[in-house]
Design a protein around this motif. Structure first.
Motif, PDB file in Angstrom:
ATOM      1  N   LEU A 155       0.822  -1.210   0.000  1.00  0.00           N
ATOM      2  CA  LEU A 155       0.000   0.000   0.000  1.00  0.00           C
ATOM      3  C   LEU A 155       0.857   1.262   0.000  1.00  0.00           C
ATOM      4  O   LEU A 155       0.404   2.331  -0.436  1.00  0.00           O
ATOM      5  N   THR A 156       2.092   1.152   0.453  1.00  0.00           N
ATOM      6  CA  THR A 156       2.995   2.295   0.424  1.00  0.00           C
ATOM      7  C   THR A 156       3.370   2.701  -1.000  1.00  0.00           C
ATOM      8  O   THR A 156       3.952   3.770  -1.206  1.00  0.00           O
ATOM      9  N   GLU A 157       3.073   1.841  -1.984  1.00  0.00           N
ATOM     10  CA  GLU A 157       3.337   2.189  -3.380  1.00  0.00           C
ATOM     11  C   GLU A 157       2.330   3.208  -3.914  1.00  0.00           C
ATOM     12  O   GLU A 157       2.558   3.813  -4.963  1.00  0.00           O
ATOM     13  N   PHE A 158       1.224   3.386  -3.222  1.00  0.00           N
ATOM     14  CA  PHE A 158       0.237   4.402  -3.613  1.00  0.00           C
ATOM     15  C   PHE A 158       0.678   5.738  -3.039  1.00  0.00           C
ATOM     16  O   PHE A 158       0.808   5.895  -1.824  1.00  0.00           O
ATOM     17  N   LYS A 159       0.903   6.719  -3.919  1.00  0.00           N
ATOM     18  CA  LYS A 159       1.407   8.025  -3.496  1.00  0.00           C
ATOM     19  C   LYS A 159       0.470   9.148  -3.959  1.00  0.00           C
ATOM     20  O   LYS A 159      -0.155   9.042  -5.029  1.00  0.00           O
ATOM     21  N   ASN A 160       0.405  10.203  -3.145  1.00  0.00           N
ATOM     22  CA  ASN A 160      -0.354  11.383  -3.581  1.00  0.00           C
ATOM     23  C   ASN A 160       0.574  12.340  -4.325  1.00  0.00           C
ATOM     24  O   ASN A 160       1.744  12.020  -4.575  1.00  0.00           O
ATOM     25  N   ALA A 161       0.075  13.518  -4.673  1.00  0.00           N
ATOM     26  CA  ALA A 161       0.843  14.453  -5.501  1.00  0.00           C
ATOM     27  C   ALA A 161       2.139  14.890  -4.834  1.00  0.00           C
ATOM     28  O   ALA A 161       3.120  15.224  -5.516  1.00  0.00           O
ATOM     29  N   SER A 162       2.174  14.886  -3.509  1.00  0.00           N
ATOM     30  CA  SER A 162       3.378  15.307  -2.805  1.00  0.00           C
ATOM     31  C   SER A 162       4.291  14.142  -2.460  1.00  0.00           C
ATOM     32  O   SER A 162       5.322  14.313  -1.813  1.00  0.00           O
ATOM     33  N   GLY A 163       3.906  12.934  -2.877  1.00  0.00           N
ATOM     34  CA  GLY A 163       4.727  11.767  -2.628  1.00  0.00           C
ATOM     35  C   GLY A 163       4.457  11.066  -1.316  1.00  0.00           C
ATOM     36  O   GLY A 163       5.156  10.119  -0.956  1.00  0.00           O
ATOM     37  N   ALA A 164       3.425  11.504  -0.594  1.00  0.00           N
ATOM     38  CA  ALA A 164       3.096  10.906   0.697  1.00  0.00           C
ATOM     39  C   ALA A 164       2.272   9.635   0.513  1.00  0.00           C
ATOM     40  O   ALA A 164       1.662   9.402  -0.541  1.00  0.00           O
ATOM     41  N   THR A 165       2.237   8.808   1.557  1.00  0.00           N
ATOM     42  CA  THR A 165       1.440   7.582   1.549  1.00  0.00           C
ATOM     43  C   THR A 165       0.251   7.740   2.504  1.00  0.00           C
ATOM     44  O   THR A 165       0.177   8.698   3.272  1.00  0.00           O
ATOM     45  N   ILE A 166      -0.654   6.792   2.450  1.00  0.00           N
ATOM     46  CA  ILE A 166      -1.862   6.847   3.273  1.00  0.00           C
ATOM     47  C   ILE A 166      -1.495   6.689   4.745  1.00  0.00           C
ATOM     48  O   ILE A 166      -0.846   5.713   5.136  1.00  0.00           O
TER      49      ILE A 166
END
Length: 388
Positions: free
Chosen positions: A342-353
């Motif tokens: 799940l850490t492979e999912f990133k937002n626009a700033s590169g953060a994870t859930i």
């Protein structure tokens, strides 16, 4: 003969006798007594008092006994081991059991012996090379229909005694050290898989056919008004279809797919829905789904977007984009489980859930922005977030 000559002769005889005695003494030092092995232990000083009669290849051990100082060769089940004689003594040999030394798991006829050759002779010691405990790395598909076949991947599957789904024994169709194929019972069940071999047992950390942590599976509504998804026109195929793995699923099947990054016919999405996922960080979770790619796939991708706490986290699923499938394209053997950290999912700033309990939406969009696709046949089902 005068006294002077007598003295010289006597002195010569004494020197010769001394040299002979010295030479004999040197020879006595060079000839070892017959070697003997009395014990084997681990090198670990905290376990120095332990006595072993078995160990896995790769273990660092100490062979103890007498007259071992002139060691020439050390064998484990007739497989020669390398060692540094300078680290040993007349009563100890420090040696690593070769990782390729044969075990009973791969050769039932192995002698189960350590053999040491020295200048003084040969010594043997009863010692079993054990295989590591079986390890299950995953299932080819975590959803399998009744009477289907479950494929178990892992390692050290030696001399398998049983494979079970819960308490139900499964028929083993084929088995190698790294993969087992077993037949499912006539009634599908939700339970763990257990593999038992001669050298131990392994269990899955998840249940086969389990809907826990689901986001979208096209059977349980993911909207407050009871529909499978909120929007998007990706086809949803009935559970009665021969290709179904666990109820309804979505499939994109066609020819001459146009070059485009977005097409409503290739997308499905929820719209703010409480999935009631337990709290936890992305580092402790995996994103899984089943996919069935029926023909070689060489272009395009599934953009998977998770919305959590008002931010979108994206992952592009394109397994064909690797050197492994560069020439052949990516294709599955029926349904296969994709496992994505799940850490492979990133937002626009590169953060994870930060907290999966805040997940409110899932959008899956197929696209082929770089090139048109002559033919594609891909199915997906059972999107979920689960604990590792």
């Amino acid at each position: 003969m005068n006294f002077k000559n007598i003295c010289k002769t006597a002195l010569g005889l004494l020197l010769a006798a001394g040299m002979l005695l010295t030479f004999q003494s040197c020879n006595d030092d060079d000839v070892d007594g017959a070697p003997a092995i009395s014990n084997v232990r681990l090198l670990d000083p905290t376990k120095a008092d332990s006595s072993l009669n078995a160990a896995e290849p790769g273990s660092l051990i100490v062979i103890q006994g007498q007259n071992l100082g002139s060691v020439l060769k050390v064998y484990f089940n007739d497989f020669e081991a390398s060692f540094n004689a300078a680290l040993g003594s007349n009563s100890n040999i420090i040696v690593t059991i070769p990782v390729n030394a044969p075990t009973k798991a791969v050769d039932a006829a192995v002698p189960n012996k350590i053999k040491v050759l020295t200048k003084g002779g040969e010594a043997t010691y009863d010692f079993v090379l054990t295989a590591p405990t079986p390890v299950i790395s995953g299932l080819y598909s975590e959803f399998v229909k009744a009477n289907g076949t479950v494929v178990i991947n892992g390692d050290y599957f030696y001399n398998i005694k049983s494979v079970k789904l819960g308490t139900t024994a499964l028929q083993v169709v084929s088995s190698t050290a790294k993969q087992i194929t077993a037949k499912m019972p006539a009634t599908a069940a939700v339970d763990i898989i257990t593999v038992e071999g001669e050298f131990g047992m392994a269990k899955t950390t998840f249940k086969l056919n389990d809907l826990a942590g689901h986001l979208v599976n096209f059977d349980v509504p993911a909207t407050t008004w009871g529909s499978e998804v909120c929007w998007g026109a990706a086809p949803i195929i009935p559970a009665t279809d021969a290709g179904a793995i666990a109820g309804k699923y979505s499939r994109i099947k066609g020819t001459n797919l146009p070059k485009t990054g977005y097409a409503d016919a290739w997308v499905f999405s929820t719209c703010y829905f409480d999935f009631k996922l337990p709290a936890g960080a992305a580092a402790d979770r995996q994103f899984k789904f089943e996919h069935n790619i029926a023909e070689p796939w060489k272009a395009g991708k599934y953009d998977i977007t998770i919305t959590a706490d008002g931010s979108e986290y994206v992952y592009a699923f394109q397994p064909w984009n690797s050197t492994v499938y560069a020439s052949t394209g990516y294709q599955t053997n029926g349904w296969r489980t994709a496992v994505i950290e799940l850490t492979e999912f990133k937002n626009a700033s590169g953060a994870t859930i930060a907290d999966v309990s805040k997940v409110t939406d899932l959008k899956v969009s197929f696209g082929t922005p770089d090139v048109a696709i002559a033919s594609f046949n891909g199915s997906v089902d059972n999107f979920r977030i689960v604990k590792k």
